[in-house]
Design an enzyme around this catalytic site. Structure first.
Site, short mmCIF file in Angstrom:
data_model
loop_
_atom_site.label_atom_id
_atom_site.label_comp_id
_atom_site.label_asym_id
_atom_site.label_seq_id
_atom_site.Cartn_x
_atom_site.Cartn_y
_atom_site.Cartn_z
N ARG A 231 87.44 -20.81 107.45
CA ARG A 231 86.68 -19.62 106.83
C ARG A 231 85.20 -19.76 106.99
O ARG A 231 84.55 -18.73 106.56
CB ARG A 231 86.71 -19.86 105.38
CG ARG A 231 87.87 -19.07 104.69
CD ARG A 231 88.05 -19.31 103.37
NE ARG A 231 89.37 -19.48 102.79
CZ ARG A 231 90.08 -18.71 101.76
NH1 ARG A 231 89.54 -17.80 101.32
NH2 ARG A 231 90.98 -18.90 101.53
N ARG B 282 84.23 -13.33 95.67
CA ARG B 282 85.08 -13.52 96.67
C ARG B 282 84.88 -12.61 97.81
O ARG B 282 84.82 -13.44 98.98
CB ARG B 282 86.35 -13.91 96.45
CG ARG B 282 86.60 -15.13 95.31
CD ARG B 282 87.97 -15.30 94.46
NE ARG B 282 89.24 -15.04 95.42
CZ ARG B 282 90.34 -14.71 94.95
NH1 ARG B 282 90.55 -14.14 93.69
NH2 ARG B 282 91.26 -14.52 96.01
N ARG C 237 98.52 -9.52 90.93
CA ARG C 237 99.21 -10.47 91.27
C ARG C 237 99.47 -11.64 89.97
O ARG C 237 98.73 -11.53 89.09
CB ARG C 237 98.20 -11.37 92.13
CG ARG C 237 99.06 -12.65 92.64
CD ARG C 237 98.15 -13.65 93.79
NE ARG C 237 96.84 -13.45 93.53
CZ ARG C 237 95.97 -13.81 94.90
NH1 ARG C 237 96.64 -14.02 95.89
NH2 ARG C 237 94.79 -13.87 94.71
N ARG D 241 95.95 -15.97 88.17
CA ARG D 241 95.21 -17.24 88.84
C ARG D 241 93.67 -17.21 88.06
O ARG D 241 93.40 -16.19 88.10
CB ARG D 241 95.00 -16.83 90.27
CG ARG D 241 95.71 -18.08 91.09
CD ARG D 241 95.92 -17.82 92.57
NE ARG D 241 94.64 -17.78 93.10
CZ ARG D 241 94.55 -17.34 94.41
NH1 ARG D 241 95.53 -17.19 95.19
NH2 ARG D 241 93.19 -17.24 95.05
#
Ligand code: AP5
Length: 216
Positions: free
Chosen positions: A88, A171, A127, A160
């Site tokens: 990353r 993010r 999600r 999450r």
């Protein structure tokens, strides 16, 4: 065969990696999963990593590089590895090159999954993850057949801790600032493919698998 999956948060790296690794018989090595497992185990590394993850920031390179190197040295990685969410940063890409060289391996394919930001946010906000076996679902696009329970193990589905909107925005910013440039590291290597991930899950899987099978 060794593959790398790149792309922003929520683009479908985990979903596609699991399907493709199973089909090709590769070890699915996801740094996010490794770090979350270390956090649940309460190790010093895991607890430190959680503070970065909950803020939407990258865990320091040296921590992630060490975890990946140690995992790749284990016997079950010899069959080939699918790296999900690593590297990353450019420093991680260089560390991966060194690890592979030491192990006498190469990267055969790099798949860079992309989709518009609005799609990423919708995917992340819907999600749900099993609190027990950590299987991932989506309330609209990939619902569990057992409602709020995991279809695989019956565990309760939860969101999450880094999937709250404010953390998701952080993010995405980190991705633009630190990670998008990693594509450049691979673009000139001949192993790189840009994948349109704004399509149904099975269409993306078929596209990636078709390309991966031509590499072997
Ligand atoms: P990580 O766990 O890797 O998170 P991420 O990269 O932010 O990616 P996500 O898991 O959010 O999304 P994904 O692309 O896997 O999408 P998914 O398949 O789940 O990392 C978490 C944190 O750990 C980082 O923020 C960082 O702190 C740390 N970290 C990890 N690696 C690191 C590293 N190398 N260096 C430093 N720090 C690191 O799909 C999302 C949802 O969409 C799901 O619900 C799914 O069902 C649905 N979906 C997927 N595909 C489709 C589709 N085609 N159509 C409709 N819905 C879809």
């Amino acid at each position: 065969m060794n593959l790398v999956f790149l792309g922003p948060p929520g683009v479908g790296k985990g979903t596609q990696s699991a399907l493709v690794a199973k089909e090709l018989g590769l070890l699915h090595l996801a740094t996010g999963d490794l770090l979350r497992a270390a956090g649940r185990a309460g190790t010093k590394t895991g607890l430190e990593a959680k503070t970065y993850m909950d803020a939407g920031l990258l865990v320091p390179d040296e921590v992630v590089n060490r975890l990946v190197r140690e995992r790749m040295e284990q016997g079950d990685a010899e069959k080939g590895v699918l790296l999900d969410g690593y590297p990353r940063t450019t420093a991680q890409a260089l560390a991966l090159d060194a690890t592979l060289k030491a192990l006498g391996r190469v990267i055969d394919g790099v798949f860079d999954l992309q989709a518009p930001d609005a799609v990423l946010v919708e995917r992340i906000s819907g999600r749900r993850t099993c609190g027990k076996c950590h299987a991932a679902y989506h309330v609209k696009f990939a619902p569990s057949k057992k409602g709020d329970l995991c279809a695989k193990c019956g565990g309760a589905l939860v969101q999450r801790s880094d999937d709250e909107l404010v953390t998701v925005k952080a993010r995405l910013e980190v991705y633009r600032k630190d990670t998008a440039g990693v594509s450049e590291h691979y673009r000139k290597s001949g192993t790189y493919a840009l994948i349109d991930s704004n399509r149904p899950i099975d269409t993306v899987t078929a596209d990636v698998l078709g390309r991966a099978k031509k590499l072997s």
